[in-house]
Design an enzyme around this catalytic site. Structure first.
Site, PDB file in Angstrom:
ATOM      1  N   PHE A 156       0.814  -1.223   0.000  1.00 56.16           N
ATOM      2  CA  PHE A 156       0.000   0.000   0.000  1.00 56.16           C
ATOM      3  C   PHE A 156       0.837   1.258   0.000  1.00 56.16           C
ATOM      4  O   PHE A 156       0.360   2.327  -0.383  1.00 56.16           O
ATOM      5  CB  PHE A 156      -0.941   0.004   1.221  1.00 56.16           C
ATOM      6  CG  PHE A 156      -0.251   0.468   2.482  1.00 56.16           C
ATOM      7  CD1 PHE A 156      -0.160   1.816   2.784  1.00 56.16           C
ATOM      8  CD2 PHE A 156       0.330  -0.438   3.357  1.00 56.16           C
ATOM      9  CE1 PHE A 156       0.503   2.259   3.923  1.00 56.16           C
ATOM     10  CE2 PHE A 156       1.000  -0.019   4.495  1.00 56.16           C
ATOM     11  CZ  PHE A 156       1.081   1.341   4.767  1.00 56.16           C
ATOM     12  N   LYS A 214      -1.157  -7.270  -9.128  1.00 57.81           N
ATOM     13  CA  LYS A 214      -2.119  -7.402  -8.022  1.00 57.81           C
ATOM     14  C   LYS A 214      -1.716  -6.338  -6.999  1.00 57.81           C
ATOM     15  O   LYS A 214      -0.847  -6.544  -6.163  1.00 57.81           O
ATOM     16  CB  LYS A 214      -2.012  -8.813  -7.420  1.00 57.81           C
ATOM     17  CG  LYS A 214      -3.254  -9.327  -6.724  1.00 57.81           C
ATOM     18  CD  LYS A 214      -3.757  -8.477  -5.578  1.00 57.81           C
ATOM     19  CE  LYS A 214      -2.942  -8.581  -4.322  1.00 57.81           C
ATOM     20  NZ  LYS A 214      -3.328  -7.565  -3.303  1.00 57.81           N
ATOM     21  N   GLU A 263      -4.950  -3.887  -1.843  1.00 58.98           N
ATOM     22  CA  GLU A 263      -6.404  -3.655  -1.812  1.00 58.98           C
ATOM     23  C   GLU A 263      -6.754  -2.416  -0.986  1.00 58.98           C
ATOM     24  O   GLU A 263      -7.896  -1.988  -0.948  1.00 58.98           O
ATOM     25  CB  GLU A 263      -7.135  -4.901  -1.289  1.00 58.98           C
ATOM     26  CG  GLU A 263      -6.805  -5.335   0.133  1.00 58.98           C
ATOM     27  CD  GLU A 263      -5.558  -6.224   0.235  1.00 58.98           C
ATOM     28  OE1 GLU A 263      -4.552  -5.954  -0.466  1.00 58.98           O
ATOM     29  OE2 GLU A 263      -5.585  -7.177   1.053  1.00 58.98           O
ATOM     30  N   ARG A 264      -5.731  -1.820  -0.309  1.00 60.48           N
ATOM     31  CA  ARG A 264      -6.039  -0.646   0.516  1.00 60.48           C
ATOM     32  C   ARG A 264      -6.068   0.636  -0.313  1.00 60.48           C
ATOM     33  O   ARG A 264      -6.757   1.572   0.028  1.00 60.48           O
ATOM     34  CB  ARG A 264      -4.995  -0.504   1.625  1.00 60.48           C
ATOM     35  CG  ARG A 264      -5.072  -1.683   2.570  1.00 60.48           C
ATOM     36  CD  ARG A 264      -4.059  -1.539   3.674  1.00 60.48           C
ATOM     37  NE  ARG A 264      -3.755  -2.843   4.220  1.00 60.48           N
ATOM     38  CZ  ARG A 264      -2.613  -3.165   4.770  1.00 60.48           C
ATOM     39  NH1 ARG A 264      -1.649  -2.278   4.863  1.00 60.48           N
ATOM     40  NH2 ARG A 264      -2.414  -4.355   5.245  1.00 60.48           N
ATOM     41  N   SER A 316       5.415  -6.891   3.410  1.00 59.32           N
ATOM     42  CA  SER A 316       5.999  -7.235   4.710  1.00 59.32           C
ATOM     43  C   SER A 316       6.760  -8.563   4.627  1.00 59.32           C
ATOM     44  O   SER A 316       6.494  -9.397   3.755  1.00 59.32           O
ATOM     45  CB  SER A 316       4.882  -7.322   5.751  1.00 59.32           C
ATOM     46  OG  SER A 316       3.939  -8.296   5.354  1.00 59.32           O
ATOM     47  N   CYS A 333       9.514   1.931   3.516  1.00 64.73           N
ATOM     48  CA  CYS A 333      10.456   0.845   3.821  1.00 64.73           C
ATOM     49  C   CYS A 333      11.865   1.388   3.964  1.00 64.73           C
ATOM     50  O   CYS A 333      12.740   0.708   4.469  1.00 64.73           O
ATOM     51  CB  CYS A 333      10.414  -0.219   2.741  1.00 64.73           C
ATOM     52  SG  CYS A 333      11.062   0.386   1.192  1.00 64.73           S
ATOM     53  N   GLU A 388       9.277  -4.103  13.084  1.00 65.04           N
ATOM     54  CA  GLU A 388       9.021  -2.949  12.217  1.00 65.04           C
ATOM     55  C   GLU A 388       7.732  -2.285  12.726  1.00 65.04           C
ATOM     56  O   GLU A 388       6.688  -2.940  12.809  1.00 65.04           O
ATOM     57  CB  GLU A 388       8.828  -3.429  10.775  1.00 65.04           C
ATOM     58  CG  GLU A 388       8.630  -2.290   9.800  1.00 65.04           C
ATOM     59  CD  GLU A 388       8.441  -2.753   8.363  1.00 65.04           C
ATOM     60  OE1 GLU A 388       7.767  -3.775   8.140  1.00 65.04           O
ATOM     61  OE2 GLU A 388       8.967  -2.085   7.460  1.00 65.04           O
TER      62      GLU A 388
END
Ligand code: NAD
Length: 499
Positions: free
Chosen positions: A149, A173, A176-177, A226, A281, A384
């Protein structure tokens, strides 16, 4: 409420699985759209169509494919404001930061204009009597990307550009957020001249990811997200015989030496620690000052800077420093980790726990936090956090400081602030982290270098963008050729030197 779609064969297509995910406005907490979650059947059908479209795309010469990238650069620039708005509305980051997200993706598309240069093969004339040998880079067929995201423009573009300019079809893909920007990018690729079916955007969750991993037509999978999911995708994708690269989580350390310019170091920590609400990140989440005097002076410089940070919705204007985090669950997780830091004995020097924004009480805003005296056994150090929380771990010596960064399980990015060339050089040589900054807090390599972390931050051999991307999305074929006039002997039974 807006119902989002997939992008299949050059059209927006409604989902047929009957499953949807809510897409929130993180600044208000309101559901603003719902996104379809593809079934295995929807994914498999889109892949089959992509495979059919890929053959003609692979046969299109690389300079023509490059021209699609060139047109795409113009279109992204034309629509920069629209892309940034759509991005901020779902992600929450400020408009200038959203433009940066688009820009760093755009730079990879620019790099891909020259794909023909990267795809040139190698040739050896007269490798033996009448023998020539050459190798060529061919597309894999259909490749897929699964993206997070936090950079909904940049990371999809990092994957689409190289995969497509190498002559592959590509299945994206996205997260979805915040799925709207990848759909807009797909429309722009069509306008740029990409044939329908070559790029499919399939929205979904674990079901569609598993369908990608198990689909026999898909040859390669690139993932960013992640670490637990990266490990899962790497394992399942590799055991299904695919080429897989997965980029995972991070805990980036910044070492501040006693000779560093402490104002510069403090400014760098503010931007790298709290920018994008810490949801990068490459964010710096651990400051490691060397010596108590350095630590005390640094904390003294950080506190007033943190207190001045402006937190708000992207609609409040360009002087907002950072916006909300992405979901209520993300906010709850960050605050839970902050509580654990307090309970485990770290000193919370700046406490953002009570942060409230008038008029946006339901939004996912998290105030800035600064911890001092963090130790390596604490959860806030090991995990994290992915939020606006900076931990300070004090080191007595440079060796102790570099040891912290080396021993941490993540190895995405790191930085050192110093004026001393010897120390900087030693750090760059020894550190077991993929991307290193010397007086640069967020050392994200430019498009023509490669991006990738080490240890639990990266799985697979090749990095993203730069020359590695062209290796990842192609395979090499080597041809040895001799014409009848060059054949001087009959059947040969032994391997021997070619001379
Ligand atoms: P995430 O792992 O939750 O999701 C990433 C992708 O995986 C999404 O498309 C999601 O739909 C899918 N996914 C989620 N759960 C899944 C499951 N159980 N099975 C299969 N697929 C699943 O990550 P996120 O929260 O979207 O992004 C934040 C994370 O990404 C952070 O850990 C951050 O450090 C990392 N990240 C890494 C890099 C890098 O280059 N190393 C870059 C950006 C973000």
């Amino acid at each position: 409420m807006q119902e989002l779609t997939h992008w299949i064969n050059g059209k927006h297509v409604k989902g047929t699985s009957g499953r949807f995910a809510d897409v929130y406005n993180p600044a208000t907490g309101e559901v603003q759209a719902r996104v379809p979650l593809a079934s295995k059947a929807e994914l498999d059908a889109a892949v089959a169509d992509a495979a059919r479209a890929q053959a003609a795309w692979a046969a299109t010469n690389p300079q023509k494919r490059g021209r699609v990238m060139m047109a795409m650069v113009g279109l992204i620039n034309r629509d920069m404001d629209k892309l940034a708005e759509a991005l901020s509305r779902e992600h929450g980051k400020t408009i200038p930061d959203a433009k940066g997200d688009v820009q760093r993706g755009l730079e990879v598309i620019e790099y891909c204009i020259n794909a023909a240069q990267m795809l040139k093969g190698e040739f050896t004339d007269s490798a033996g009597p009448g023998i020539d040998m050459y190798s060529m880079r061919q597309p894999l067929g259909v490749a897929a990307g699964i993206t997070p995201f936090n950079f909904p423009a940049m990371i999809p573009l990092w994957k689409m550009g190289p995969a497509l300019s190498c002559g592959n079809a590509f299945i994206l893909k996205p997260s979805e957020r915040d799925p709207s920007v990848p759909l807009i990018l797909a429309e722009l690729f069509q306008e740029a001249g990409l044939p329908d079916g070559v790029l499919q955007v399939i929205n979904g969750d674990k079901e569609s990811v598993d369908a990608i991993l198990d689909n026999e037509v898909i040859q390669a999978v690139g993932f960013v997200g992640s670490t637990p999911i990266a490990e899962y995708i790497y394992g399942r994708g590799c055991s299904n015989g695919k080429r897989v690269q997965c980029f995972g989580g991070a805990k980036n350390h910044m070492i501040i030496m006693p000779d560093a310019d402490l104002d510069q170091a403090a400014d760098a920590l503010i931007g790298a620690g709290y920018g994008a609400a810490g949801e990068r990140c490459m964010a710096i989440s651990v400051a490691v000052p060397v010596g108590d005097a350095t630590a005390d002076a640094l904390i003294e410089k950080l506190i007033p800077r943190i207190e001045k940070l402006k937190v708000g919705p992207y609609t409040a204007g360009n002087d907002i420093d950072y916006g909300p985090v992405v979901t209520a669950a993300a906010k709850a997780n960050i605050l839970k980790l902050v509580e654990s830091g307090v309970a485990q004995g770290a000193k919370l020097v700046v406490d953002g726990r009570d942060f409230k924004l008038q008029g946006y009480e339901q939004g996912y805003f998290v105030g800035p936090h600064l911890f001092d005296h963090v130790t390596t056994d604490m959860d806030i150090y090991r995990k994290e956090i992915f939020g606006p929380v900076l931990s300070t771990v004090r080191a007595k010596t440079y060796e102790e400081a570099i040891g912290y960064a080396m021993d941490h399980e993540y190895g995405n990015g790191t930085a050192i602030f110093t004026r001393d060339g010897d120390t900087a050089r030693d750090f760059a040589a020894r550190i077991n982290v993929g991307m290193v900054g010397i007086n640069v807090p967020i050392p994200v390599p430019l498009a023509y270098h490669t991006f990738g972390g080490w240890k639990k931050s990266g799985f697979g051999d090749l990095n993203q963008h730069g020359p590695d991307a062209f290796r990842f999305y192609t395979r090499t074929k080597t041809v040895t050729s001799r014409w009848p006039s060059g054949i001087k002997e009959g059947a040969a039974f032994n391997f021997k030197a070619m001379d």
